[in-house]
Design an enzyme around this catalytic site. Structure first.
Site, PDB file in Angstrom:
ATOM      1  N   SER A  16       3.402   1.696  -0.989  1.00 31.27           N
ATOM      2  CA  SER A  16       2.713   1.251  -2.198  1.00 31.27           C
ATOM      3  C   SER A  16       2.065   2.453  -2.895  1.00 31.27           C
ATOM      4  O   SER A  16       2.777   3.364  -3.304  1.00 31.27           O
ATOM      5  CB  SER A  16       1.703   0.157  -1.825  1.00 31.27           C
ATOM      6  OG  SER A  16       1.348  -0.605  -2.963  1.00 31.27           O
ATOM      7  N   MET A  17       0.739   2.486  -3.049  1.00 31.91           N
ATOM      8  CA  MET A  17       0.124   3.653  -3.670  1.00 31.91           C
ATOM      9  C   MET A  17       0.529   4.931  -2.941  1.00 31.91           C
ATOM     10  O   MET A  17       0.729   5.990  -3.554  1.00 31.91           O
ATOM     11  CB  MET A  17      -1.398   3.528  -3.672  1.00 31.91           C
ATOM     12  CG  MET A  17      -2.114   4.738  -4.283  1.00 31.91           C
ATOM     13  SD  MET A  17      -3.900   4.763  -3.999  1.00 31.91           S
ATOM     14  CE  MET A  17      -3.971   5.226  -2.255  1.00 31.91           C
TER      15      MET A  17
END
Length: 268
Positions: free
Chosen positions: A107-108
């Site tokens: 994700s991030m």
């Protein structure tokens, strides 16, 4: 290690804390083990990868990255831009990395890993491989609500729906009070990210994109768009599950990483 402008970087151990219990027996690694630097998702710390060192040894040395504002670095302010985080982490990572290493981010963390691959390649020290998980190609137009602008109640609801934070944690007001500022800062990192100019999108590093078949925010088309960001090989691996599919299929994910890094002819 010396940078392109002549500065010398010292390894900053705060970025790479041990994540295995002190009581655990030391890992036995191969002399030529590949280093795998792992970057966490929004709101998480290095402990998100606490089970990975044992799962991937002896051929792969897992090195979780601790970002500011969480766990052992909870007294530091969380950063709110990818450029700032990558700027701070590039030197320590370049110093810590040996001649054979790879990056993994969820994700991030996938966004940060991609930007780190660019930064490290510019220093003449590209990773052998880039694993990006649970994120569509960051050059695509942003879709969905801006979660970092939501009220606390709305943000908690959104986090609960992603199933990455336990209901027990979200039920404790004191823990939520600690979590929300960090989560909001991390979401700002992703939701305010400005894609690179088209001419500089591609990294000279093979990419494996991993995702959950039922992830509502990362369709297979967006996951496959990572192919546009590499001038080397590409592969997509899809698993049953949602955004945090890798919590449900740790052995399958470990097998993909192991096969990619340890087989004689990895994806190029």
């Amino acid at each position: 290690m010396t940078g392109t402008t002549g500065e010398t970087w010292a390894t900053d151990e705060t970025w790479f804390p041990p994540c295995r219990p002190v009581s655990a027996p030391p890992l036995v690694l191969d002399a030529d083990a590949v280093q795998l630097f792992c970057l966490p998702h929004a709101g998480a710390g290095a402990s998100a990868y606490r089970d990975w060192p044992d799962a991937l040894a002896p051929g792969i040395e897992v090195i979780p990255v601790q970002l500011p504002g969480r766990e052992s670095r909870h007294r530091e302010p969380a950063r709110r831009s990818a450029a700032e985080l990558v700027g701070e982490l590039t030197g320590p990572l370049a110093s810590r990395a040996g001649p054979d290493y790879a990056l993994f981010g969820h994700s991030m963390g996938a966004l940060l890993s991609y930007e780190l691959a660019h930064a490290l390649s510019a220093l003449g020290k590209p990773p052998r491989h880039l694993f990006v998980s649970g994120l569509g190609g960051p050059h695509l137009p942003f879709v969905g609500p801006l979660l970092h602008e939501k009220t606390d109640a709305e943000l908690i609801t959104a986090v609960a729906a992603m199933e990455g934070t336990s209901a027990e944690v979200l039920a404790v007001p004191e823990l939520v009070e600690l979590l929300l500022p960090l989560l909001r800062a991390d979401l700002t990192v992703w939701e305010t990210y400005e894609p690179r100019p088209r001419a500089s999108l591609r990294v000279p590093v093979p990419i494996t994109a991993l995702g959950g078949r039922q992830d509502p925010g990362v369709g297979l088309d967006r996951l496959g768009a990572w192919q546009e960001l590499t001038s080397a090989g590409f592969r997509a691996e899809v698993f049953d599950g949602g955004h945090f599919y890798h919590h449900d299929a740790p052995d399958e994910v470990a097998a993909v990483v192991r096969r990619t890094l340890l087989e004689p002819s990895p994806v190029r």
